[in-house]
Design a protein around this motif. Structure first.
Motif, mmCIF file in Angstrom:
data_model
loop_
_atom_site.group_PDB
_atom_site.id
_atom_site.type_symbol
_atom_site.label_atom_id
_atom_site.label_comp_id
_atom_site.label_asym_id
_atom_site.label_seq_id
_atom_site.Cartn_x
_atom_site.Cartn_y
_atom_site.Cartn_z
ATOM 1 N N ASN A 208 0.862 -1.189 0.000
ATOM 2 C CA ASN A 208 0.000 0.000 0.000
ATOM 3 C C ASN A 208 0.895 1.234 0.000
ATOM 4 O OD1 ASN A 208 -1.619 2.250 0.840
ATOM 5 N ND2 ASN A 208 -1.307 1.639 2.968
ATOM 6 N N ILE A 209 0.768 2.014 -1.063
ATOM 7 C CA ILE A 209 1.534 3.262 -1.145
ATOM 8 C C ILE A 209 0.538 4.410 -1.207
ATOM 9 C CG2 ILE A 209 3.307 4.564 -2.363
ATOM 10 C CD1 ILE A 209 4.277 1.909 -1.252
ATOM 11 N N GLY A 210 0.248 5.000 -0.055
ATOM 12 C CA GLY A 210 -0.613 6.170 -0.010
ATOM 13 C C GLY A 210 -2.071 5.915 -0.345
ATOM 14 N N GLU A 211 -2.563 4.697 -0.189
ATOM 15 C CA GLU A 211 -3.956 4.391 -0.535
ATOM 16 C C GLU A 211 -4.926 4.714 0.598
ATOM 17 O OE1 GLU A 211 -4.521 0.496 -2.331
ATOM 18 O OE2 GLU A 211 -2.386 0.470 -2.851
ATOM 19 N N ASN A 212 -4.468 4.589 1.815
ATOM 20 C CA ASN A 212 -5.320 4.894 2.966
ATOM 21 C C ASN A 212 -4.992 6.262 3.543
ATOM 22 O OD1 ASN A 212 -7.230 4.310 5.138
ATOM 23 N ND2 ASN A 212 -5.426 4.049 6.439
ATOM 24 N N ALA A 217 3.378 4.478 3.629
ATOM 25 C CA ALA A 217 3.574 3.291 2.802
ATOM 26 C C ALA A 217 3.641 2.081 3.727
ATOM 27 C CB ALA A 217 4.850 3.401 1.982
ATOM 28 N N SER A 218 3.118 0.948 3.264
ATOM 29 C CA SER A 218 3.145 -0.242 4.120
ATOM 30 C C SER A 218 3.191 -1.511 3.284
ATOM 31 C CB SER A 218 1.936 -0.269 5.066
ATOM 32 O OG SER A 218 0.716 -0.290 4.335
ATOM 33 N N PHE A 219 3.740 -2.553 3.905
ATOM 34 C CA PHE A 219 3.805 -3.892 3.329
ATOM 35 C C PHE A 219 3.241 -4.838 4.386
ATOM 36 C CE2 PHE A 219 7.019 -1.453 1.277
ATOM 37 C CZ PHE A 219 7.295 -2.020 0.039
ATOM 38 N N MET A 238 5.615 2.827 7.252
ATOM 39 C CA MET A 238 6.673 3.833 7.243
ATOM 40 C C MET A 238 6.179 5.111 6.582
ATOM 41 S SD MET A 238 8.939 2.254 4.086
ATOM 42 C CE MET A 238 8.663 0.580 4.686
ATOM 43 N N PRO A 239 6.817 6.241 6.876
ATOM 44 C CA PRO A 239 6.498 7.454 6.133
ATOM 45 C C PRO A 239 6.788 7.237 4.649
ATOM 46 C CG PRO A 239 7.768 7.980 8.091
ATOM 47 C CD PRO A 239 7.815 6.493 7.946
#
Length: 270
Positions: A208-212, A217-219, A238-239
Motif C-alpha cells: 500500500n503506497i498512499g492508498e489509505n 507506505a506499508s507492506f 513507514m512514512p
C-alpha cells in the motif's frame, strides 16, 4: 434560597458523585447491550425495551455515537453497534498464543528495517483489520497508530493481505459493498481490487503506497493458524518519504518471512 456571605453553599459529596457516575456508566452499558441484542433498533423501541423515557434513551445514544460505540443503521433513525465495539472485539479476541508467536518475528523485522511493525486481526463484521500489537522503531519520524485502531481492508497492506487469502465467498461478500475512497490512490473499483488480490499469494506480500493515508507506505503478509487459515497480518508501516521503490521486493520478502515465522503453518509461498 440564595446563598449569602455567611452561608455555606452545599458541596457535592464525593461518594454521591461516584455513585451517579457509576449509575450513568451502567446505564450506558445496558443501553449498548440492548442495541447489540436488538439491532437495528429505533429509539422508541429501545426506550420500551429498557423502560426509560425516549429523551433519556436519545441522549445516551448520541453520547455513545460520539465515541464510536454506536452508529446509525439507516435513514429511519435506527441504531446499531459502531466501530469502537468492533475494535475492542479485535483487541480482546486476539489470542495470547498469536501475540506470543508474533512478537519475536515482529522484533526481528523491526531490527531488519527500523520501521514500525504492526500486528492486525480481521474483524469481518466491521470490514476492518484491527491493530492488536505493535513494535516501535527508533526513528524520530515514524508511523504511529494506537492499539485498537481499525483500518479499512481494501486500501491497507494488512487488509489486502488478509482479503487475498480469505475464501472466495467471503471476498465476494466484501466486494458487494462500495469501496470507500480515502486518497486519490485508493482502489474503489471491485474488479481492479480483485485483480490485485489475485496476485498477492504468489508475490507473498501486499503493498500500500498512499492508498489509505497519503503520507504512509506499508507492506504486509498474512499469519496462519494451525488450520492453515489467516488469523492476522504482520505489516511494516513507514512514512512514504522513506519508501524507495527499488527496495520494495526486499522489504516485501522480509515481511513475508516475519509472517512465516509467526505462523503455525507455512501458508503462502515466500
Amino acid at each position: 434560597m440564595t446563598s449569602g456571605p455567611d452561608q455555606i453553599s452545599p458541596r457535592r459529596h464525593p461518594a454521591a458523585s461516584t455513585g451517579r457516575e457509576t449509575r450513568s456508566l451502567l446505564n450506558g452499558l445496558t443501553l449498548l447491550q440492548a442495541v447489540a441484542q436488538h439491532q437495528p433498533i429505533g429509539v422508541g423501541d429501545l426506550s420500551r425495551v429498557l423502560g426509560v423515557p425516549k429523551s433519556s434513551a436519545q441522549r445516551s445514544l448520541l453520547t455513545l455515537e460520539s465515541e464510536g460505540w454506536l452508529q446509525r443503521a439507516d435513514a429511519h433513525s435506527r441504531w446499531q453497534v459502531g466501530p469502537s465495539v468492533f475494535a475492542l472485539t479485535g483487541v480482546v479476541g486476539a489470542s495470547a498464543d498469536l501475540k506470543t508467536r508474533a512478537r519475536p518475528a515482529m522484533q526481528w523485522l523491526v531490527e531488519q528495517l527500523n520501521e514500525t511493525i504492526h500486528l492486525t486481526v480481521p474483524v469481518p463484521a466491521s470490514r476492518s483489520a484491527v491493530l492488536v500489537e505493535r513494535v516501535e522503531c527508533d526513528q524520530v519520524i515514524r508511523s504511529m497508530h494506537p492499539i485498537g485502531t481499525a483500518f479499512p481492508m481494501h486500501c491497507t497492506a494488512a487488509g489486502k493481505a488478509l482479503l487475498a487469502v480469505t475464501g472466495q465467498g467471503a471476498l465476494e461478500h466484501y466486494l458487494e459493498q462500495p469501496l470507500e475512497r480515502y486518497t486519490d490512490r485508493t482502489i474503489t473499483d471491485a474488479d481492479l481490487l480483485r485483480k490485485e488480490l489475485t496476485g498477492i499469494p504468489t508475490l507473498g506480500y501486499a503493498l500500500n503506497i498512499g492508498e489509505n493515508t497519503n503520507e504512509v507506505a506499508s507492506f504486509a503478509a498474512p499469519v496462519f493458524d494451525m488450520r492453515g487459515q489467516a488469523e492476522a497480518a504482520i505489516a511494516v508501516s513507514m512514512p512514504r518519504a522513506r519508501y524507495v521503490e527499488t527496495d520494495a521486493g526486499n522489504i516485501g520478502q522480509l515481511v513475508a518471512e516475519a509472517a512465516r515465522r509467526a505462523s503455525c503453518t507455512p501458508g503462502i509461498e515466500s
